[in-house]
Design an enzyme around this catalytic site. Structure first.
Site, PDB file in Angstrom:
ATOM      1  N   GLN A  59       0.757  -1.150   0.213  1.00 15.09           N
ATOM      2  CA  GLN A  59      -0.089   0.016   0.044  1.00 15.09           C
ATOM      3  C   GLN A  59       0.852   1.261  -0.275  1.00 15.09           C
ATOM      4  O   GLN A  59       1.075   1.742   1.069  1.00 15.09           O
ATOM      5  CB  GLN A  59      -0.705  -0.038   1.149  1.00 15.09           C
ATOM      6  CG  GLN A  59      -1.920   1.164   1.435  1.00 15.09           C
ATOM      7  CD  GLN A  59      -3.116   0.734   0.859  1.00 15.09           C
ATOM      8  OE1 GLN A  59      -3.770  -0.220   0.938  1.00 15.09           O
ATOM      9  NE2 GLN A  59      -3.903   1.697   0.338  1.00 15.09           N
ATOM     10  N   PHE A  60       1.222   1.860  -1.143  1.00  9.08           N
ATOM     11  CA  PHE A  60       2.231   2.904  -1.283  1.00  9.08           C
ATOM     12  C   PHE A  60       1.521   3.998  -0.812  1.00  9.08           C
ATOM     13  O   PHE A  60       2.345   5.078  -0.303  1.00  9.08           O
ATOM     14  CB  PHE A  60       2.869   3.030  -2.597  1.00  9.08           C
ATOM     15  CG  PHE A  60       1.918   3.767  -3.648  1.00  9.08           C
ATOM     16  CD1 PHE A  60       1.971   4.981  -3.902  1.00  9.08           C
ATOM     17  CD2 PHE A  60       0.843   2.940  -4.503  1.00  9.08           C
ATOM     18  CE1 PHE A  60       1.101   5.450  -4.777  1.00  9.08           C
ATOM     19  CE2 PHE A  60       0.102   3.529  -5.333  1.00  9.08           C
ATOM     20  CZ  PHE A  60       0.163   4.902  -5.590  1.00  9.08           C
ATOM     21  N   THR A  61       0.184   4.098  -0.641  1.00  8.44           N
ATOM     22  CA  THR A  61      -0.665   5.453  -0.570  1.00  8.44           C
ATOM     23  C   THR A  61      -0.424   5.717   0.996  1.00  8.44           C
ATOM     24  O   THR A  61      -0.800   6.590   1.430  1.00  8.44           O
ATOM     25  CB  THR A  61      -2.014   5.503  -0.867  1.00  8.44           C
ATOM     26  OG1 THR A  61      -2.565   4.219  -0.179  1.00  8.44           O
ATOM     27  CG2 THR A  61      -2.069   5.187  -2.338  1.00  8.44           C
TER      28      THR A  61
END
Length: 148
Positions: free
Chosen positions: A78-80
């Site tokens: 989950q890069f966000t």
């Protein structure tokens, strides 16, 4: 490295309508790798995940870890989690690690946690649907760089 940890009674990940991972009681972990993260950050997060006492004991106190209850985990990239929305309306993802850095650390996290408990995943960079039953609800934020 950041992790959003949710105590779940069940969770599953689908890609293109096909289930790729599912668990019963355990942890759903959304994991974000930041530029500058190393194996030290990875090991810190894995140690915290395995030992985090967020499951109830016989006295209904959060005193047991996922390891203690024989639970499982799904870890989803989950890069966000490293999005910065303090300015303007569109988050900046400059601090999120590029795939060439993030993938090895994500895979190391999966492998290290799988040495302790059964651990499953989504697919790095894929458009995934994550479904869960948050038990409690219990949601914990972990960050290898700072305290909340």
């Amino acid at each position: 490295m950041r992790a959003v940890v949710q105590r779940v009674s069940e969770a599953l990940v689908t890609i293109d309508g096909k289930t790729v991972s599912s668990i019963g009681k355990g942890l759903l972990v959304l994991l974000g790798v930041e530029e500058g993260d190393t194996e030290v950050d990875c090991d810190y997060i894995v140690d915290k995940l395995a030992g985090l006492r967020i499951f109830e004991d016989e006295n209904c106190k959060m005193n047991l870890s996922v390891t203690d209850i024989g639970g499982e985990a799904i870890v989803v990239s989950q890069f966000t989690l490293h999005g910065d929305a303090r300015k303007g309306r569109r988050p900046s993802f400059i601090k999120a690690a590029r795939p060439e850095t993030a993938i090895p650390l994500y895979e190391r996290s999966l492998a290290k946690l799988n040495e302790i408990i059964p651990t499953y995943s989504g697919e790095f960079g894929a458009d995934m649907k994550v479904m869960l039953v948050n038990d409690g609800p219990v949601t914990i934020l972990l960050d290898s760089k700072r305290l909340f």
